[in-house]
Scaffold this active site. Structure first.
Site, PDB file in Angstrom:
ATOM      1  N   HIS A 166       9.772  68.894  35.990  1.00  0.00           N
ATOM      2  CA  HIS A 166       8.938  69.900  36.653  1.00  0.00           C
ATOM      3  C   HIS A 166       9.723  71.187  36.877  1.00  0.00           C
ATOM      4  CE1 HIS A 166       6.731  71.313  40.510  1.00  0.00           C
ATOM      5  NE2 HIS A 166       6.216  71.892  39.441  1.00  0.00           N
TER       6      HIS A 166
ATOM      7  N   SER B  63       3.063  69.059  38.126  1.00  0.00           N
ATOM      8  CA  SER B  63       3.589  69.469  39.429  1.00  0.00           C
ATOM      9  C   SER B  63       3.214  68.496  40.534  1.00  0.00           C
ATOM     10  CB  SER B  63       3.064  70.863  39.785  1.00  0.00           C
ATOM     11  OG  SER B  63       1.647  70.892  39.739  1.00  0.00           O
TER      12      SER B  63
END
Length: 282
Positions: A140, A119
């Site tokens: 992500h 992330s």
């Protein structure tokens, strides 16, 4: 290349969700974790989510059985030899990810794509641990994966167009919306979200308002579906701290300095919903 089989490394909330959406899209999945207990917990999360879908009438029991049959559990990285793509969803730590990608590089087929669900961390740095940086990419997903439509697609310095296009096509197969972003700390989502959460924590730290009041202002005044401190508890305060530290180190700008109260809660083990206590008690 069309992705027919993937290995998801990490059977936690993110990894199990990633495995679920692939299986629902007709893709064979190997759900991997370091031990059988962790892999089984992830598998049970998928079962629970699919059962809820049956109860809501979105899928049938037959659909559920077909989806489940596409998921295999693993505790052996050697299974990576048989997949078109590996998606890593392990702990958010550059040393752990780099070590894992170096090992995967020696196991996975030469043409296999290696993706990370990081992330905030550098895709280029993760890719540097392999001999195939051109085949490493960031993918992500947002939490909860089965619900949220966005996937940030992040190229490393060497990622090829073919790999990028393959991953974008895969995201569309998963009924997700892929958005390309550049390889900067926090990408787009967490570069914007985490400083907002950190500022909300500063607001509590400085005695401006209670957590309940801060969340109420953002929900009622800004139309956010969830207040920033409730969201922080849901994400995990340790994860929030790690991302803020990554932003602070990556940009060298004190506007990303983690709030002392966030550090204090993490040191106390108050990590949010997963430990039963964060800014709220669960």
């Amino acid at each position: 290349m069309k992705v027919k089989k993937v290995m998801v490394i990490g059977a936690g909330q993110m990894g199990s969700g990633i495995a679920q959406v692939h299986a629902m899209a007709g893709i064979e999945v190997i759900l991997h974790d370091v031990n059988e207990e962790a892999a089984e917990r992830g598998f049970k999360m998928i079962l629970k989510n699919l059962s809820r879908q049956v109860e809501k009438g979105r899928i049938t029991e037959v659909d559920k059985a077909i989806i489940i049959n596409r998921i295999e559990r693993s505790t052996d990285l050697e299974y990576a030899r048989d997949v078109d793509m590996v998606i890593e969803a392990a702990v958010e730590n550059i040393e752990v990810k780099s070590s894992l990608f170096a090992e995967l590089d020696t196991i996975a087929r030469a043409e296999a794509i290696l993706a990370t669900n990081t992330s905030a961390l550098s895709i280029t740095e993760v890719a540097a641990a392999t001999s195939r940086p051109e085949q490493v990419i960031g993918m992500h997903f947002m939490n909860p994966v089965p619900v949220m439509k966005l996937v940030e697609i992040i190229r490393g310095l060497a990622t090829t167009d073919d790999v990028y296009e393959t991953v974008v096509a895969l995201a569309h197969r998963l009924c997700k919306t892929p958005v390309e972003v550049n390889d900067f700390p926090g990408f787009v989502s967490n570069r914007i979200l985490m400083p907002m959460i950190n500022e909300a924590i500063f607001t509590v730290y400085e005695g401006v308002a209670t957590p309940e009041a801060v969340d109420e202002v953002m929900k009622r005044g800004m139309n956010h579906p969830m207040g920033p401190l409730t969201l922080a508890d849901f994400i995990g305060l340790d994860t929030c701290l790690y991302i803020m530290e990554t932003l602070h180190a990556g940009f060298g700008d004190d506007k990303y300095r983690p709030c002392p109260l966030l550090r204090k809660y993490v040191k106390a083990g108050w990590l949010g919903k997963k430990t039963g206590r964060g800014f709220y008690q669960y």
